[in-house]
Design a protein around this motif. Structure first.
Motif, mmCIF file in Angstrom:
data_model
loop_
_atom_site.group_PDB
_atom_site.id
_atom_site.type_symbol
_atom_site.label_atom_id
_atom_site.label_comp_id
_atom_site.label_asym_id
_atom_site.label_seq_id
_atom_site.Cartn_x
_atom_site.Cartn_y
_atom_site.Cartn_z
ATOM 1 N N PHE A 144 0.925 -1.205 0.043
ATOM 2 C CA PHE A 144 0.029 -0.041 -0.245
ATOM 3 C C PHE A 144 0.704 1.349 -0.004
ATOM 4 N N ASP A 145 2.034 1.201 0.463
ATOM 5 C CA ASP A 145 2.776 2.562 0.918
ATOM 6 C C ASP A 145 3.220 2.751 -0.354
ATOM 7 N N LYS A 146 3.264 2.225 -1.567
ATOM 8 C CA LYS A 146 3.915 2.498 -3.031
ATOM 9 C C LYS A 146 2.548 3.417 -3.531
ATOM 10 N N TRP A 147 1.483 3.477 -3.207
ATOM 11 C CA TRP A 147 0.642 3.855 -4.036
ATOM 12 C C TRP A 147 -0.256 5.171 -3.452
ATOM 13 N N ARG A 148 -0.450 6.435 -3.730
ATOM 14 C CA ARG A 148 -1.191 7.339 -3.083
ATOM 15 C C ARG A 148 -2.636 7.255 -3.230
ATOM 16 N N VAL A 149 -3.102 6.818 -4.322
ATOM 17 C CA VAL A 149 -4.536 6.659 -4.726
ATOM 18 C C VAL A 149 -4.490 5.196 -5.244
ATOM 19 N N ILE A 150 -5.684 4.390 -4.969
ATOM 20 C CA ILE A 150 -5.662 2.859 -5.420
ATOM 21 C C ILE A 150 -7.186 2.798 -5.753
ATOM 22 N N PRO A 151 -7.312 2.266 -7.031
ATOM 23 C CA PRO A 151 -8.853 2.021 -7.571
ATOM 24 C C PRO A 151 -9.140 0.614 -6.948
ATOM 25 N N VAL A 152 -10.538 0.723 -6.584
ATOM 26 C CA VAL A 152 -11.201 -0.437 -6.150
ATOM 27 C C VAL A 152 -12.025 -0.789 -7.336
ATOM 28 N N VAL A 153 -12.024 -2.123 -7.589
ATOM 29 C CA VAL A 153 -12.770 -2.691 -8.904
ATOM 30 C C VAL A 153 -13.678 -3.879 -8.221
ATOM 31 N N ASP A 154 -14.974 -3.952 -9.020
ATOM 32 C CA ASP A 154 -15.712 -4.783 -8.589
ATOM 33 C C ASP A 154 -15.304 -6.106 -9.480
ATOM 34 N N ASP A 155 -15.962 -7.227 -9.463
ATOM 35 C CA ASP A 155 -15.586 -8.491 -10.137
ATOM 36 C C ASP A 155 -15.616 -8.456 -11.549
ATOM 37 N N ASP A 156 -16.127 -7.453 -12.191
ATOM 38 C CA ASP A 156 -15.847 -7.320 -13.587
ATOM 39 C C ASP A 156 -14.900 -6.106 -13.927
ATOM 40 N N HIS A 157 -14.249 -5.678 -12.853
ATOM 41 C CA HIS A 157 -13.032 -4.980 -13.262
ATOM 42 C C HIS A 157 -13.453 -3.450 -13.459
ATOM 43 N N VAL A 158 -14.644 -3.116 -12.965
ATOM 44 C CA VAL A 158 -15.330 -1.685 -13.354
ATOM 45 C C VAL A 158 -14.649 -0.956 -11.891
ATOM 46 N N VAL A 159 -14.132 0.157 -12.003
ATOM 47 C CA VAL A 159 -13.855 0.992 -10.822
ATOM 48 C C VAL A 159 -15.024 1.501 -10.135
ATOM 49 N N VAL A 160 -14.981 1.127 -8.771
ATOM 50 C CA VAL A 160 -16.384 1.438 -7.956
ATOM 51 C C VAL A 160 -15.783 2.214 -6.968
ATOM 52 N N ASP A 161 -14.518 2.513 -6.781
ATOM 53 C CA ASP A 161 -14.315 3.325 -5.686
ATOM 54 C C ASP A 161 -12.819 3.624 -5.601
ATOM 55 N N LEU A 162 -12.318 4.582 -4.879
ATOM 56 C CA LEU A 162 -10.962 4.957 -4.912
ATOM 57 C C LEU A 162 -10.623 5.052 -3.210
ATOM 58 N N ILE A 163 -9.413 4.396 -2.833
ATOM 59 C CA ILE A 163 -8.790 4.588 -1.582
ATOM 60 C C ILE A 163 -7.673 5.635 -1.637
ATOM 61 N N THR A 164 -7.443 6.168 -0.635
ATOM 62 C CA THR A 164 -6.069 6.983 -0.531
ATOM 63 C C THR A 164 -5.347 6.374 0.644
ATOM 64 N N THR A 165 -3.914 6.930 0.506
ATOM 65 C CA THR A 165 -3.058 6.121 1.485
ATOM 66 C C THR A 165 -2.192 7.401 2.021
ATOM 67 N N TYR A 166 -1.822 7.278 3.265
ATOM 68 C CA TYR A 166 -1.013 8.412 4.006
ATOM 69 C C TYR A 166 0.013 7.919 5.007
ATOM 70 N N PHE A 167 1.153 7.651 4.066
ATOM 71 C CA PHE A 167 2.375 7.048 4.797
ATOM 72 C C PHE A 167 3.261 8.188 5.216
#
Length: 381
Positions: free
Chosen positions: A358-381
């Protein structure tokens, strides 16, 4: 800081979106991972696995009478931390003062700081937060640690867990006599209050050694019980939490489990080591392109150490012809051996040890089982 609607632009690695756009507007487009504004390599999270894993450990803790404070160092993500709290977590575990500060900004009201702390500035800040109503448990394993806490204390005392360690392992008192001496010191020192004991079983080589250590921790808990208002005991990584549940069933005590890597699981370390390896689901996929096949049997992928963890195991290949293996990884390249892929092919990998992903990525796409992007998570390391 607004965690609800972060922005994406040219600074956001993995996204081909040079102009600023908010999360809300980006998600409204319902982008497919494979034809949306993304560039490779890219780490993504599967929503179904995250949801399943969060619910699974919350249920495990509840079923075994454990209080759960997941270790937030795995993700350092406000979105995922809040999901864990909504699932019933008591609070979060942190490894250092910077993580405690981040969790405070994430809206976390209770933190277990599972490490010794000597940073004078951080201790004075934490003392002020305690006076403002924040709850935090801290570790000590020697007189110097108790003295540092006492010197920085404000109107409310620091709530201290004495850490019990093991020979040739990490921090913590070496044996019950050291722990007994520290108990007496805390009891007679202003600015600190004994809350209980804590430890980490994950450095032990096997189940017999883990059980022996946890039984010693239970003995330590009974030793300090008379000096506490309500006994707290804490242990538990992501490999032996079943034994923690079995061995630390202590009457009239709050037993806090601190597992963290479970949220993403993996296809390497914890796929083998987790007690729930047949139940938890790997949530991380890393997508990258073949950029060269310069000679027979050699495939070069544009993915490197900056993109994917490699501290325990090399990436695990997905969706590739049989016989392809990952041989080594450099800053920007991964070497595959085998045949059947051509330049431009898009391939995916699983990972081992999510705590260094996780520490390598500032914003990470969250996908459903069809690989449609349904959310984004952010990280703060």
């Amino acid at each position: 800081m607004n965690f609800d609607d972060p922005v994406i632009d040219w600074r956001t690695r993995g996204f081909l979106h040079p102009e600023l756009i908010t999360r809300t507007d980006f998600l409204a487009a319902r982008h497919s991972l494979f034809d949306g504004p993304f560039t490779w390599p890219l780490l993504v999270l599967r929503q179904s696995a995250l949801t399943h894993n969060i619910a699974t450990l919350a249920r495990f803790a509840a079923d075994h009478g454990l209080t759960f404070a997941p270790h937030g160092k795995t993700t350092m993500s406000p979105e995922l931390v809040q999901a864990q709290l909504r699932a019933g977590a008591w609070g979060m575990t942190a490894a250092n003062a910077a993580q405690v500060l981040a969790f405070r900004h994430f809206g976390v009201r209770r933190v277990l700081l599972a490490n010794e702390i000597y940073d004078v500035g951080a201790l004075h800040w934490l003392a002020g937060e305690l006076e403002a109503g924040f709850e935090c448990l801290v570790y000590a394993d020697c007189p110097e640690g108790v003295s540092a806490l006492s010197a920085a204390a404000g109107k409310k005392p620091f709530q201290v867990l004495i850490e019990l360690g093991q020979p040739n392992a990490r921090t913590g008192c070496r044996g019950l006599e050291e722990l007994r001496t520290l108990t007496e010191m805390i009891t007679n020192t202003e600015g600190v209050e004994l809350a209980g004991v804590a430890g980490y079983e994950g450095t032990q080589p096997g189940p017999d050694e883990v059980r022996a250590y946890l039984r010693q921790l239970a003995e330590a808990a009974e030793l300090v019980r008379p000096y506490t208002k309500h006994l707290i005991v804490s242990a538990g990584g992501s490999a032996w939490f079943d034994l923690v549940a079995e061995e630390l069933g202590i009457d009239d005590a709050t037993v806090i489990l601190r597992s963290g890597a479970y949220i993403a699981h993996d296809e390497g370390l914890y796929a083998c080591a987790s007690p729930l390896r047949d139940v938890l689901q790997p949530a991380i996929e890393v997508w990258a392109q073949v950029i060269s096949t310069p000679e027979p049997g050699l495939i070069m992928v544009g993915m490197g150490k900056r993109d994917v963890p490699y501290d325990i195991d090399l990436p695990i290949p997905h969706n590739m012809p049989d016989g392809i293996t990952v041989e080594r990884i450099q800053d920007q390249h991964t070497y595959l051996s085998g045949d059947g892929l051509r330049p431009g092919d898009l391939v995916s990998f699983g990972i081992s040890h999510p705590c260094t992903a996780f520490d390598k990525w500032r914003v990470i796409p969250v996908v459903d089982d069809d690989h449609v992007v349904v959310d984004l998570i952010t990280t703060y390391f």
